[in-house]
Write a protein that holds these residues in place. Structure first.
Motif, PDB file in Angstrom:
ATOM      1  N   GLU A   1      30.194  31.080  22.549  1.00 35.16           N
ATOM      2  CA  GLU A   1      29.679  29.818  23.088  1.00 35.16           C
ATOM      3  C   GLU A   1      30.806  28.802  23.233  1.00 35.16           C
ATOM      4  OE1 GLU A   1      26.445  26.295  22.060  1.00 35.16           O
ATOM      5  OE2 GLU A   1      26.299  28.186  20.958  1.00 35.16           O
ATOM      6  N   GLY A   2      31.719  28.795  22.282  1.00 32.50           N
ATOM      7  CA  GLY A   2      32.873  27.895  22.368  1.00 32.50           C
ATOM      8  C   GLY A   2      33.733  28.188  23.578  1.00 32.50           C
ATOM      9  N   ILE A   3      34.011  29.462  23.821  1.00 25.24           N
ATOM     10  CA  ILE A   3      34.807  29.857  24.987  1.00 25.24           C
ATOM     11  C   ILE A   3      34.090  29.472  26.277  1.00 25.24           C
ATOM     12  CG2 ILE A   3      35.683  31.849  26.290  1.00 25.24           C
ATOM     13  CD1 ILE A   3      37.481  31.120  23.913  1.00 25.24           C
ATOM     14  N   LEU A   4      32.775  29.704  26.332  1.00 24.48           N
ATOM     15  CA  LEU A   4      32.007  29.332  27.522  1.00 24.48           C
ATOM     16  C   LEU A   4      32.068  27.831  27.771  1.00 24.48           C
ATOM     17  CD1 LEU A   4      28.859  31.640  27.203  1.00 24.48           C
ATOM     18  CD2 LEU A   4      30.687  31.786  28.918  1.00 24.48           C
ATOM     19  N   LEU A   5      31.949  27.041  26.730  1.00 22.27           N
ATOM     20  CA  LEU A   5      32.049  25.586  26.885  1.00 22.27           C
ATOM     21  C   LEU A   5      33.425  25.197  27.408  1.00 22.27           C
ATOM     22  CD1 LEU A   5      30.290  24.308  23.624  1.00 22.27           C
ATOM     23  CD2 LEU A   5      29.521  23.912  25.969  1.00 22.27           C
ATOM     24  N   LEU A   6      34.440  25.799  26.865  1.00 19.73           N
ATOM     25  CA  LEU A   6      35.806  25.471  27.280  1.00 19.73           C
ATOM     26  C   LEU A   6      36.074  25.886  28.721  1.00 19.73           C
ATOM     27  CD1 LEU A   6      37.612  26.553  24.010  1.00 19.73           C
ATOM     28  CD2 LEU A   6      37.452  24.216  24.879  1.00 19.73           C
ATOM     29  N   LYS A   7      35.587  27.043  29.122  1.00 19.69           N
ATOM     30  CA  LYS A   7      35.832  27.545  30.475  1.00 19.69           C
ATOM     31  C   LYS A   7      34.885  26.960  31.513  1.00 19.69           C
ATOM     32  CE  LYS A   7      37.640  32.208  29.675  1.00 19.69           C
ATOM     33  NZ  LYS A   7      37.273  33.630  29.799  1.00 19.69           N
ATOM     34  N   ASN A   8      33.594  27.010  31.245  1.00 22.84           N
ATOM     35  CA  ASN A   8      32.594  26.671  32.260  1.00 22.84           C
ATOM     36  C   ASN A   8      32.193  25.207  32.291  1.00 22.84           C
ATOM     37  OD1 ASN A   8      32.630  29.393  32.835  1.00 22.84           O
ATOM     38  ND2 ASN A   8      30.815  29.848  31.625  1.00 22.84           N
ATOM     39  N   GLU A   9      32.260  24.553  31.161  1.00 19.43           N
ATOM     40  CA  GLU A   9      31.855  23.142  31.108  1.00 19.43           C
ATOM     41  C   GLU A   9      33.059  22.215  31.221  1.00 19.43           C
ATOM     42  OE1 GLU A   9      28.645  22.309  31.144  1.00 19.43           O
ATOM     43  OE2 GLU A   9      28.081  24.416  31.043  1.00 19.43           O
ATOM     44  N   ASN A  10      34.240  22.810  31.318  1.00 15.66           N
ATOM     45  CA  ASN A  10      35.478  22.039  31.417  1.00 15.66           C
ATOM     46  C   ASN A  10      35.663  21.057  30.270  1.00 15.66           C
ATOM     47  OD1 ASN A  10      36.424  23.268  33.797  1.00 15.66           O
ATOM     48  ND2 ASN A  10      34.995  22.041  34.991  1.00 15.66           N
ATOM     49  N   ILE A  11      35.191  21.439  29.093  1.00 17.70           N
ATOM     50  CA  ILE A  11      35.434  20.639  27.907  1.00 17.70           C
ATOM     51  C   ILE A  11      36.842  20.969  27.425  1.00 17.70           C
ATOM     52  CG2 ILE A  11      34.787  20.343  25.476  1.00 17.70           C
ATOM     53  CD1 ILE A  11      31.900  20.884  26.336  1.00 17.70           C
ATOM     54  N   VAL A  12      37.676  19.961  27.298  1.00 13.31           N
ATOM     55  CA  VAL A  12      39.021  20.154  26.788  1.00 13.31           C
ATOM     56  C   VAL A  12      39.196  19.232  25.587  1.00 13.31           C
ATOM     57  CG1 VAL A  12      41.488  20.142  27.302  1.00 13.31           C
ATOM     58  CG2 VAL A  12      39.845  20.722  29.103  1.00 13.31           C
ATOM     59  N   PRO A  13      38.910  19.758  24.405  1.00 12.86           N
ATOM     60  CA  PRO A  13      39.013  18.929  23.207  1.00 12.86           C
ATOM     61  C   PRO A  13      40.457  18.731  22.777  1.00 12.86           C
ATOM     62  CG  PRO A  13      38.409  21.147  22.603  1.00 12.86           C
ATOM     63  CD  PRO A  13      38.450  21.103  24.106  1.00 12.86           C
TER      64      PRO A  13
ATOM     65  N   PHE B   1      37.720  34.461  18.204  1.00 11.44           N
ATOM     66  CA  PHE B   1      37.774  33.260  19.046  1.00 11.44           C
ATOM     67  C   PHE B   1      39.229  32.840  19.252  1.00 11.44           C
ATOM     68  CE2 PHE B   1      38.328  28.673  19.279  1.00 11.44           C
ATOM     69  CZ  PHE B   1      37.605  28.356  20.423  1.00 11.44           C
ATOM     70  N   LEU B   2      39.992  32.788  18.159  1.00 15.52           N
ATOM     71  CA  LEU B   2      41.408  32.402  18.250  1.00 15.52           C
ATOM     72  C   LEU B   2      42.180  33.315  19.194  1.00 15.52           C
ATOM     73  CD1 LEU B   2      42.571  31.594  14.607  1.00 15.52           C
ATOM     74  CD2 LEU B   2      42.776  30.116  16.613  1.00 15.52           C
ATOM     75  N   LYS B   3      41.962  34.618  19.041  1.00 11.73           N
ATOM     76  CA  LYS B   3      42.653  35.586  19.904  1.00 11.73           C
ATOM     77  C   LYS B   3      42.360  35.315  21.374  1.00 11.73           C
ATOM     78  CE  LYS B   3      42.724  39.330  16.523  1.00 11.73           C
ATOM     79  NZ  LYS B   3      42.162  40.630  16.157  1.00 11.73           N
ATOM     80  N   GLU B   4      41.091  35.076  21.684  1.00 12.71           N
ATOM     81  CA  GLU B   4      40.726  34.820  23.076  1.00 12.71           C
ATOM     82  C   GLU B   4      41.264  33.478  23.554  1.00 12.71           C
ATOM     83  OE1 GLU B   4      36.916  34.918  26.133  1.00 12.71           O
ATOM     84  OE2 GLU B   4      36.630  35.588  24.069  1.00 12.71           O
ATOM     85  N   LEU B   5      41.137  32.449  22.721  1.00 15.56           N
ATOM     86  CA  LEU B   5      41.621  31.109  23.081  1.00 15.56           C
ATOM     87  C   LEU B   5      43.112  31.145  23.401  1.00 15.56           C
ATOM     88  CD1 LEU B   5      40.924  27.988  23.149  1.00 15.56           C
ATOM     89  CD2 LEU B   5      41.897  27.948  20.845  1.00 15.56           C
ATOM     90  N   LYS B   6      43.876  31.803  22.564  1.00 10.25           N
ATOM     91  CA  LYS B   6      45.336  31.827  22.736  1.00 10.25           C
ATOM     92  C   LYS B   6      45.771  32.681  23.927  1.00 10.25           C
ATOM     93  CE  LYS B   6      45.925  29.070  19.327  1.00 10.25           C
ATOM     94  NZ  LYS B   6      46.311  27.684  19.549  1.00 10.25           N
ATOM     95  N   SER B   7      44.844  33.455  24.495  1.00 10.70           N
ATOM     96  CA  SER B   7      45.171  34.255  25.681  1.00 10.70           C
ATOM     97  C   SER B   7      44.886  33.507  26.982  1.00 10.70           C
ATOM     98  CB  SER B   7      44.383  35.568  25.661  1.00 10.70           C
ATOM     99  OG  SER B   7      43.014  35.339  25.971  1.00 10.70           O
ATOM    100  N   ILE B   8      44.314  32.310  26.883  1.00  9.64           N
ATOM    101  CA  ILE B   8      43.970  31.517  28.068  1.00  9.64           C
ATOM    102  C   ILE B   8      45.033  30.427  28.238  1.00  9.64           C
ATOM    103  CG2 ILE B   8      42.215  30.067  29.163  1.00  9.64           C
ATOM    104  CD1 ILE B   8      40.160  31.493  27.264  1.00  9.64           C
ATOM    105  N   SER B   9      45.827  30.539  29.284  1.00  7.57           N
ATOM    106  CA  SER B   9      47.022  29.705  29.432  1.00  7.57           C
ATOM    107  C   SER B   9      46.760  28.199  29.344  1.00  7.57           C
ATOM    108  CB  SER B   9      47.759  30.045  30.728  1.00  7.57           C
ATOM    109  OG  SER B   9      46.940  29.798  31.845  1.00  7.57           O
ATOM    110  N   ASN B  10      45.699  27.715  29.956  1.00  9.79           N
ATOM    111  CA  ASN B  10      45.476  26.265  29.949  1.00  9.79           C
ATOM    112  C   ASN B  10      44.770  25.776  28.680  1.00  9.79           C
ATOM    113  OD1 ASN B  10      43.057  27.530  30.865  1.00  9.79           O
ATOM    114  ND2 ASN B  10      42.358  25.576  31.698  1.00  9.79           N
ATOM    115  N   LEU B  11      44.406  26.679  27.769  1.00  4.93           N
ATOM    116  CA  LEU B  11      43.722  26.292  26.534  1.00  4.93           C
ATOM    117  C   LEU B  11      44.508  26.639  25.273  1.00  4.93           C
ATOM    118  CD1 LEU B  11      40.112  27.531  27.415  1.00  4.93           C
ATOM    119  CD2 LEU B  11      41.028  25.207  27.648  1.00  4.93           C
ATOM    120  N   LYS B  12      45.516  27.475  25.394  1.00  2.00           N
ATOM    121  CA  LYS B  12      46.186  28.031  24.213  1.00  2.00           C
ATOM    122  C   LYS B  12      46.899  26.997  23.343  1.00  2.00           C
ATOM    123  CE  LYS B  12      50.409  29.418  26.577  1.00  2.00           C
ATOM    124  NZ  LYS B  12      51.198  30.579  26.983  1.00  2.00           N
ATOM    125  N   ASN B  13      47.191  25.823  23.871  1.00  2.00           N
ATOM    126  CA  ASN B  13      47.912  24.823  23.095  1.00  2.00           C
ATOM    127  C   ASN B  13      47.008  23.802  22.391  1.00  2.00           C
ATOM    128  OD1 ASN B  13      50.482  25.892  23.624  1.00  2.00           O
ATOM    129  ND2 ASN B  13      50.475  24.916  25.636  1.00  2.00           N
TER     130      ASN B  13
END
Length: 130
Positions: free
Chosen positions: A37-49, A66-78
């Motif tokens: 759900e966190g990944i979906l919010l970050l990708k689809n809802e354009n939430i950038v916390p 979640f961490l593994k997936e987050l760190k594999s997404i270039s615009n979210l990994k930081n």
């Protein structure tokens, strides 16, 4: 400051929200019940916390996955990501740091310690993100 909280236990979600209110901390809080759900919010809802707080032990996609997936997404990994969890398993701690966690904080059960921990956590990251 925008915060995404990944927490599967409703009582813990409410506890965090209430603590933020009691402390008068000004944050924009979004809650996800698990990693997917966190990944979906970050990708689809354009939430950038500014900060993501994750529980390690969650059904479905846990905090490490979640961490593994987050760190594999270039615009979210930081995005700064902090484990805020009851798990003190050395394997969870090591895996979290191996997968890019910024900090690993044990969630205190004592209400006063919990409140102080949340206050320090949010205050620290507010100062260090902006």
């Amino acid at each position: 400051m925008k915060v995404l909280l990944l927490e599967d236990v409703l009582l813990e979600q409410l506890r965090f929200q209430r603590t933020i209110e009691i402390l008068g901390l000004k944050i924009d809080l979004t809650i996800a019940n698990h990693g997917k759900e966190g990944i979906l919010l970050l990708k689809n809802e354009n939430i950038v916390p500014d900060l993501i707080l994750i529980d390690i032990k969650m059904p479905g996609q846990n905090g490490i996955d979640f961490l593994k997936e987050l760190k594999s997404i270039s615009n979210l990994k930081n995005i700064r990501t902090v484990a805020f969890t009851t798990s003190n398993d050395p394997q969870d701690i090591n895996m979290s740091y191996e997968n890019g966690i910024s900090s690993f904080i044990l969630k205190p059960m004592n209400p006063n310690l919990y409140k102080e921990t949340v206050k320090l956590l949010i205050t620290y990251w507010k100062l260090n993100i902006q």
